[in-house]
Scaffold this motif. Structure first.
Motif, PDB file in Angstrom:
ATOM      1  N   GLU A  30      44.841  34.307  33.032  1.00 28.21           N
ATOM      2  CA  GLU A  30      46.176  34.448  32.449  1.00 28.21           C
ATOM      3  C   GLU A  30      46.595  35.911  32.309  1.00 28.21           C
ATOM      4  O   GLU A  30      47.758  36.239  32.501  1.00 28.21           O
ATOM      5  CB  GLU A  30      46.225  33.799  31.051  1.00 28.21           C
ATOM      6  CG  GLU A  30      45.814  32.334  31.000  1.00 28.21           C
ATOM      7  CD  GLU A  30      46.594  31.471  31.973  1.00 28.21           C
ATOM      8  OE1 GLU A  30      47.761  31.787  32.250  1.00 28.21           O
ATOM      9  OE2 GLU A  30      46.019  30.480  32.479  1.00 28.21           O
ATOM     10  N   THR A  31      45.657  36.768  31.947  1.00 19.51           N
ATOM     11  CA  THR A  31      46.081  38.100  31.514  1.00 19.51           C
ATOM     12  C   THR A  31      45.740  39.233  32.464  1.00 19.51           C
ATOM     13  O   THR A  31      46.285  40.318  32.329  1.00 19.51           O
ATOM     14  CB  THR A  31      45.444  38.441  30.155  1.00 19.51           C
ATOM     15  OG1 THR A  31      44.027  38.430  30.328  1.00 19.51           O
ATOM     16  CG2 THR A  31      45.834  37.441  29.089  1.00 19.51           C
ATOM     17  N   SER A  32      44.819  39.009  33.406  1.00 18.57           N
ATOM     18  CA  SER A  32      44.370  40.151  34.201  1.00 18.57           C
ATOM     19  C   SER A  32      45.499  40.712  35.059  1.00 18.57           C
ATOM     20  O   SER A  32      46.303  39.967  35.625  1.00 18.57           O
ATOM     21  CB  SER A  32      43.206  39.748  35.093  1.00 18.57           C
ATOM     22  OG  SER A  32      42.820  40.846  35.875  1.00 18.57           O
ATOM     23  N   GLN A  33      45.563  42.047  35.118  1.00 15.81           N
ATOM     24  CA  GLN A  33      46.574  42.722  35.934  1.00 15.81           C
ATOM     25  C   GLN A  33      45.988  43.159  37.267  1.00 15.81           C
ATOM     26  O   GLN A  33      46.715  43.504  38.186  1.00 15.81           O
ATOM     27  CB  GLN A  33      47.086  43.969  35.190  1.00 15.81           C
ATOM     28  CG  GLN A  33      47.722  43.681  33.851  1.00 15.81           C
ATOM     29  CD  GLN A  33      48.982  42.860  33.988  1.00 15.81           C
ATOM     30  OE1 GLN A  33      49.802  43.112  34.871  1.00 15.81           O
ATOM     31  NE2 GLN A  33      49.148  41.862  33.140  1.00 15.81           N
ATOM     32  N   ASP A  34      44.655  43.154  37.356  1.00 14.91           N
ATOM     33  CA  ASP A  34      43.985  43.621  38.569  1.00 14.91           C
ATOM     34  C   ASP A  34      44.310  42.673  39.729  1.00 14.91           C
ATOM     35  O   ASP A  34      44.015  41.474  39.660  1.00 14.91           O
ATOM     36  CB  ASP A  34      42.469  43.646  38.304  1.00 14.91           C
ATOM     37  CG  ASP A  34      41.710  44.314  39.431  1.00 14.91           C
ATOM     38  OD1 ASP A  34      42.145  44.179  40.592  1.00 14.91           O
ATOM     39  OD2 ASP A  34      40.684  44.959  39.149  1.00 14.91           O
ATOM     40  N   PRO A  35      44.931  43.161  40.805  1.00 11.24           N
ATOM     41  CA  PRO A  35      45.312  42.260  41.897  1.00 11.24           C
ATOM     42  C   PRO A  35      44.118  41.516  42.497  1.00 11.24           C
ATOM     43  O   PRO A  35      44.239  40.361  42.907  1.00 11.24           O
ATOM     44  CB  PRO A  35      45.960  43.190  42.929  1.00 11.24           C
ATOM     45  CG  PRO A  35      45.570  44.571  42.534  1.00 11.24           C
ATOM     46  CD  PRO A  35      45.354  44.548  41.060  1.00 11.24           C
ATOM     47  N   ARG A  36      42.923  42.153  42.495  1.00 13.84           N
ATOM     48  CA  ARG A  36      41.757  41.479  43.086  1.00 13.84           C
ATOM     49  C   ARG A  36      41.381  40.256  42.259  1.00 13.84           C
ATOM     50  O   ARG A  36      41.031  39.205  42.782  1.00 13.84           O
ATOM     51  CB  ARG A  36      40.578  42.451  43.151  1.00 13.84           C
ATOM     52  CG  ARG A  36      40.805  43.591  44.119  1.00 13.84           C
ATOM     53  CD  ARG A  36      39.803  44.690  43.909  1.00 13.84           C
ATOM     54  NE  ARG A  36      39.907  45.278  42.583  1.00 13.84           N
ATOM     55  CZ  ARG A  36      39.278  46.389  42.215  1.00 13.84           C
ATOM     56  NH1 ARG A  36      38.489  47.013  43.060  1.00 13.84           N
ATOM     57  NH2 ARG A  36      39.427  46.870  40.993  1.00 13.84           N
ATOM     58  N   VAL A  37      41.477  40.404  40.929  1.00 17.57           N
ATOM     59  CA  VAL A  37      41.159  39.279  40.039  1.00 17.57           C
ATOM     60  C   VAL A  37      42.219  38.190  40.192  1.00 17.57           C
ATOM     61  O   VAL A  37      41.900  36.997  40.287  1.00 17.57           O
ATOM     62  CB  VAL A  37      41.069  39.770  38.577  1.00 17.57           C
ATOM     63  CG1 VAL A  37      40.764  38.616  37.645  1.00 17.57           C
ATOM     64  CG2 VAL A  37      40.024  40.861  38.449  1.00 17.57           C
ATOM     65  N   VAL A  38      43.479  38.622  40.247  1.00 15.97           N
ATOM     66  CA  VAL A  38      44.568  37.654  40.375  1.00 15.97           C
ATOM     67  C   VAL A  38      44.426  36.873  41.677  1.00 15.97           C
ATOM     68  O   VAL A  38      44.532  35.643  41.709  1.00 15.97           O
ATOM     69  CB  VAL A  38      45.923  38.387  40.302  1.00 15.97           C
ATOM     70  CG1 VAL A  38      47.060  37.409  40.554  1.00 15.97           C
ATOM     71  CG2 VAL A  38      46.079  39.071  38.958  1.00 15.97           C
ATOM     72  N   HIS A  39      44.144  37.582  42.767  1.00 13.39           N
ATOM     73  CA  HIS A  39      43.982  36.902  44.060  1.00 13.39           C
ATOM     74  C   HIS A  39      42.854  35.887  44.002  1.00 13.39           C
ATOM     75  O   HIS A  39      42.973  34.768  44.492  1.00 13.39           O
ATOM     76  CB  HIS A  39      43.667  37.919  45.156  1.00 13.39           C
ATOM     77  CG  HIS A  39      44.855  38.745  45.538  1.00 13.39           C
ATOM     78  ND1 HIS A  39      44.758  40.056  45.913  1.00 13.39           N
ATOM     79  CD2 HIS A  39      46.158  38.442  45.586  1.00 13.39           C
ATOM     80  CE1 HIS A  39      45.956  40.531  46.172  1.00 13.39           C
ATOM     81  NE2 HIS A  39      46.829  39.563  45.979  1.00 13.39           N
ATOM     82  N   PHE A  40      41.750  36.303  43.391  1.00 11.70           N
ATOM     83  CA  PHE A  40      40.586  35.415  43.348  1.00 11.70           C
ATOM     84  C   PHE A  40      40.919  34.131  42.596  1.00 11.70           C
ATOM     85  O   PHE A  40      40.683  33.025  43.088  1.00 11.70           O
ATOM     86  CB  PHE A  40      39.422  36.136  42.675  1.00 11.70           C
ATOM     87  CG  PHE A  40      38.138  35.352  42.683  1.00 11.70           C
ATOM     88  CD1 PHE A  40      37.220  35.500  43.712  1.00 11.70           C
ATOM     89  CD2 PHE A  40      37.839  34.454  41.664  1.00 11.70           C
ATOM     90  CE1 PHE A  40      36.050  34.777  43.730  1.00 11.70           C
ATOM     91  CE2 PHE A  40      36.659  33.723  41.679  1.00 11.70           C
ATOM     92  CZ  PHE A  40      35.766  33.895  42.718  1.00 11.70           C
ATOM     93  N   PHE A  41      41.511  34.295  41.405  1.00 11.61           N
ATOM     94  CA  PHE A  41      41.747  33.108  40.583  1.00 11.61           C
ATOM     95  C   PHE A  41      42.886  32.259  41.118  1.00 11.61           C
ATOM     96  O   PHE A  41      42.976  31.075  40.821  1.00 11.61           O
ATOM     97  CB  PHE A  41      42.026  33.512  39.135  1.00 11.61           C
ATOM     98  CG  PHE A  41      40.768  33.812  38.377  1.00 11.61           C
ATOM     99  CD1 PHE A  41      39.761  32.859  38.288  1.00 11.61           C
ATOM    100  CD2 PHE A  41      40.581  35.029  37.766  1.00 11.61           C
ATOM    101  CE1 PHE A  41      38.598  33.134  37.601  1.00 11.61           C
ATOM    102  CE2 PHE A  41      39.414  35.311  37.078  1.00 11.61           C
ATOM    103  CZ  PHE A  41      38.421  34.365  36.998  1.00 11.61           C
ATOM    104  N   ASN A  42      43.784  32.851  41.889  1.00 12.95           N
ATOM    105  CA  ASN A  42      44.886  32.051  42.423  1.00 12.95           C
ATOM    106  C   ASN A  42      44.685  31.679  43.879  1.00 12.95           C
ATOM    107  O   ASN A  42      45.585  31.166  44.518  1.00 12.95           O
ATOM    108  CB  ASN A  42      46.204  32.789  42.233  1.00 12.95           C
ATOM    109  CG  ASN A  42      46.526  32.918  40.762  1.00 12.95           C
ATOM    110  OD1 ASN A  42      46.595  31.920  40.051  1.00 12.95           O
ATOM    111  ND2 ASN A  42      46.666  34.144  40.291  1.00 12.95           N
TER     112      ASN A  42
END
Lengths: 261, 382
Positions: free
Chosen positions: A238-250
């Motif tokens: 929900e909260t991470s701004q890091d694009p790598r984290v966002v890509h992984f979770f989405n």
């Protein structure tokens, strides 16, 4: 039931660097695993998840840094002490790693026969209980080749739990399993964790498993050769701004999240 | 619960209540895998008192319980209940009751789905054995057919053969095997010359040592020893390689890509062996004769010239050619049986091991059989 001080970390990794030849896989990685938690190590393929796991169980020794498991420094431990320590750790490998020439009963009984002086009747009772715990009751006389992939993994889990370890390590527990079987595996891990208080360290990249099982995660990245995020998986999503984290979770490919939507 | 240091090493039993009446058993301390043997003994000892009307097991003092310990508690309950005595766990802590709930399932008593495997009687085993033997023979014949078809196909379409593989296996089976083949045949030549000289000395017929060595090595021992060494080095390697590919589903992958596994995997190996084993045999012949020569020159007062002269007089071109043809057939048998055993692997690591063993054993067996047939045929052809 582990009557231990819950604040003391059961595994603590301080600044380890993993290196094969000239190639550095992990650089200066530090984190801690608390007693009784379900801890997941995430990351894409080739980021060093499995390498990190093998450092935790003492199969590899770090190039620099220390790994402490249950208070023992894995980098300096003598071989004899390492064997003692390994009795308190169970590892489930990707494909179960059952010995193909032995039946399930013999596979699970192996550590019990080697490390305890229990009577055959007591061993049989325990083996049957472990197999029932992973929902494989009745399969004691089957050979691994007669089982499906999910059953092999569960049998591997029964063997990993044979000596009632304090920590269980899982390498891709849901890898190669269908969604239903994978969910069953996740439930099993959760059930054993809550029932027996065993600390679980899980290496995975399977999103449903991460959200279904893990209470805390670290995410590794190939680029930085280390940890890029740490915390509760849902919060991270929900909260991470890091694009790598966002890509992984989405589940997105890097660099094209905008136009795909 | 408490920290690590305060957990006692063992459990403690305390029995209270009247004999024959309601009894309370207080279990405290540690019940775990390490102390399980002692725990079971103590439970057995606790039992033979006059049967109580009811048993309550108080777990309030329990400090450490693992799944093996919990199982022992549940077993205790089952034993008590099987005597129709009411049973109850009381004061179980939160963690203890969680483990007990996790383990308390009816499936603990499930009988095995498969009966134990080691139950076949002699007759059954004999039947199984002969069926396996017949199946083995059929599979072998089928493979021979496929292999011959594959070899014939590659004769007609030489471009379909994976020549880079052929060259790779020629190097593996031939070049890498050269030192051991040379050494063994050299020593065999040496031994034959030495042993025969002891006998021939009585007749003063030293020169015949040269003939004896030449004929024995070129007609029989050269091809035979080379064949046996190649079976041990390369037949086993072929079996293990293809067997592991079977286990890893690589052979299935080849099949789904439209390749014929026999043509893809077996033909290059068999061709390589058929090319390289006759060459190895030539080397073996040469080094065997060299071994004899060494003995002849050093101990029997023969000159190099006379030894070589007698050697050339004793063997004919026919002998050499027949020996090469024979070794080529040996090569096809060794490589073929190695591949066939590899393709027969089902299951895991143990199956690869037995396939490798059986590749070597069957290879050597076939070599000896074919060699005997050759000996008879050549006797009449010559």
């Amino acid at each position: 039931m582990l009557s231990r001080n819950p604040e003391e970390p059961i595994i603590s990794v301080e600044g380890i660097t993993a290196r094969f030849g000239e190639e550095t896989i992990l650089a200066d990685v530090s984190f801690q695993v608390r007693r009784g938690e379900r801890f997941a190590i995430l990351g894409g393929s080739g980021c060093g998840k499995t390498v990190l796991l093998k450092h935790l169980v003492g199969l590899y020794r770090p190039y620099t840094g220390t790994v402490r498991v249950m208070g023992t420094n894995m980098t300096e431990v003598e071989e004899a002490d390492l064997i003692e320590l390994r009795k308190k750790m169970g590892v489930l490998f990707q494909s179960g790693a059952l010995l193909g020439s032995l039946t399930l009963y013999e596979n699970v009984a192996l550590p019990l026969q080697a490390y305890t002086d229990l009577s055959p009747a007591a061993i049989e009772e325990i083996v049957r209980m472990k197999l029932a715990l992973v929902n494989l009751e009745g399969y004691q006389n089957h050979l691994p080749e007669e089982l499906s992939g999910g059953m092999k993994k569960r049998a591997g889990l029964a063997r990993a739990m044979a000596l009632d370890p304090e920590i269980l390590f899982f390498d891709e527990p849901s890898g190669g399993l269908d969604p239903v079987t994978a969910a069953e595996m996740d439930n099993l891990i959760k059930g054993i964790n809550t029932g027996m208080g065993t600390t679980m360290v899980i290496v995975t990249h399977d999103l449903p498993s991460i959200f279904g099982v893990a209470s805390r995660v670290i995410m590794l990245d190939k680029g930085v050769r280390g940890i890029i995020a740490e915390g509760d998986p849902s919060t991270l999503r929900e909260t991470s701004q890091d694009p790598r984290v966002v890509h992984f979770f989405n589940r997105q490919m890097a660099g094209r999240d905008q136009e795909e939507r | 619960m408490k920290s690590r240091t305060s957990i006692p090493a063992l459990h403690k039993f305390e029995v209270s209540g009247s004999a024959g009446g309601e009894t309370t058993l207080t279990i405290s301390g540690r019940v775990s895998l390490e102390t399980l043997g002692k725990f079971r003994e103590d439970v057995d000892r606790f039992f033979p008192q006059p049967a109580p009307q009811g048993l309550r097991v108080d777990l309030s003092g329990l400090q450490y319980l693992d799944s093996a310990g919990a199982l022992a508690l549940l077993t205790l309950r089952r034993r008590v209940e099987s005597r129709s005595i009411p049973f109850q766990f009381v004061n179980a802590g939160e963690e203890a009751s969680r483990i007990l709930t996790l383990l308390d399932r009816p499936t603990l008593q499930t009988p095995p789905l498969l009966s134990s495997r080691r139950s076949a009687n002699l007759l059954e085993q004999a039947g199984e054995g002969s069926r396996a033997l017949a199946g083995d023979f059929l599979a072998g014949m089928e493979f021979v057919g496929e292999l011959i078809r594959g070899l014939a196909f590659s004769l007609v379409h030489p471009r379909s053969v994976r020549w880079e593989d052929v060259i790779f296996y020629m190097k593996r089976a031939g070049m890498d095997g050269l030192p051991i083949v040379s050494l063994i045949s050299f020593l065999i030549g040496l031994v034959i010359a030495f042993m025969s000289s002891l006998q021939l000395k009585q007749f003063g017929a030293y020169l015949y040592v040269a003939s004896l060595v030449a004929i024995a090595i070129v007609r029989e021992l050269g091809p035979l020893m080379t064949g046996i060494i190649v079976a041990g080095r390369s037949g086993s390697a072929f079996g293990a390689e293809i067997g592991t590919m079977m286990v890893n589903e690589e052979v299935d992958a080849l099949r789904t890509m439209g390749f014929d596994p026999v043509r893809f995997l077996a033909v290059p190996k068999v061709l390589a062996a058929m090319i390289v084993v006759p060459l190895l045999t030539l080397y073996a012949d040469f080094f065997g004769i060299l071994g004899g020569l060494l003995i002849g020159v050093m101990f029997l007062d023969l000159t190099v010239y006379s030894y070589v002269d007698w050697t050339l007089w004793s063997i004919t071109l026919f002998d050499v050619v027949a020996s090469l043809i024979k070794s080529m057939i040996f090569a096809a048998l060794i490589a073929g049986i190695g591949c066939q055993r590899g393709f027969g692997v089902r299951g895991g690591a143990a199956a690869v091991g037995s396939a490798t063993t059986s590749a070597v054993v069957a290879g050597i067996f076939l070599i000896i059989v074919v060699d005997s047939i050759f000996a008879v045929i050549l006797h009449y052809v010559r």
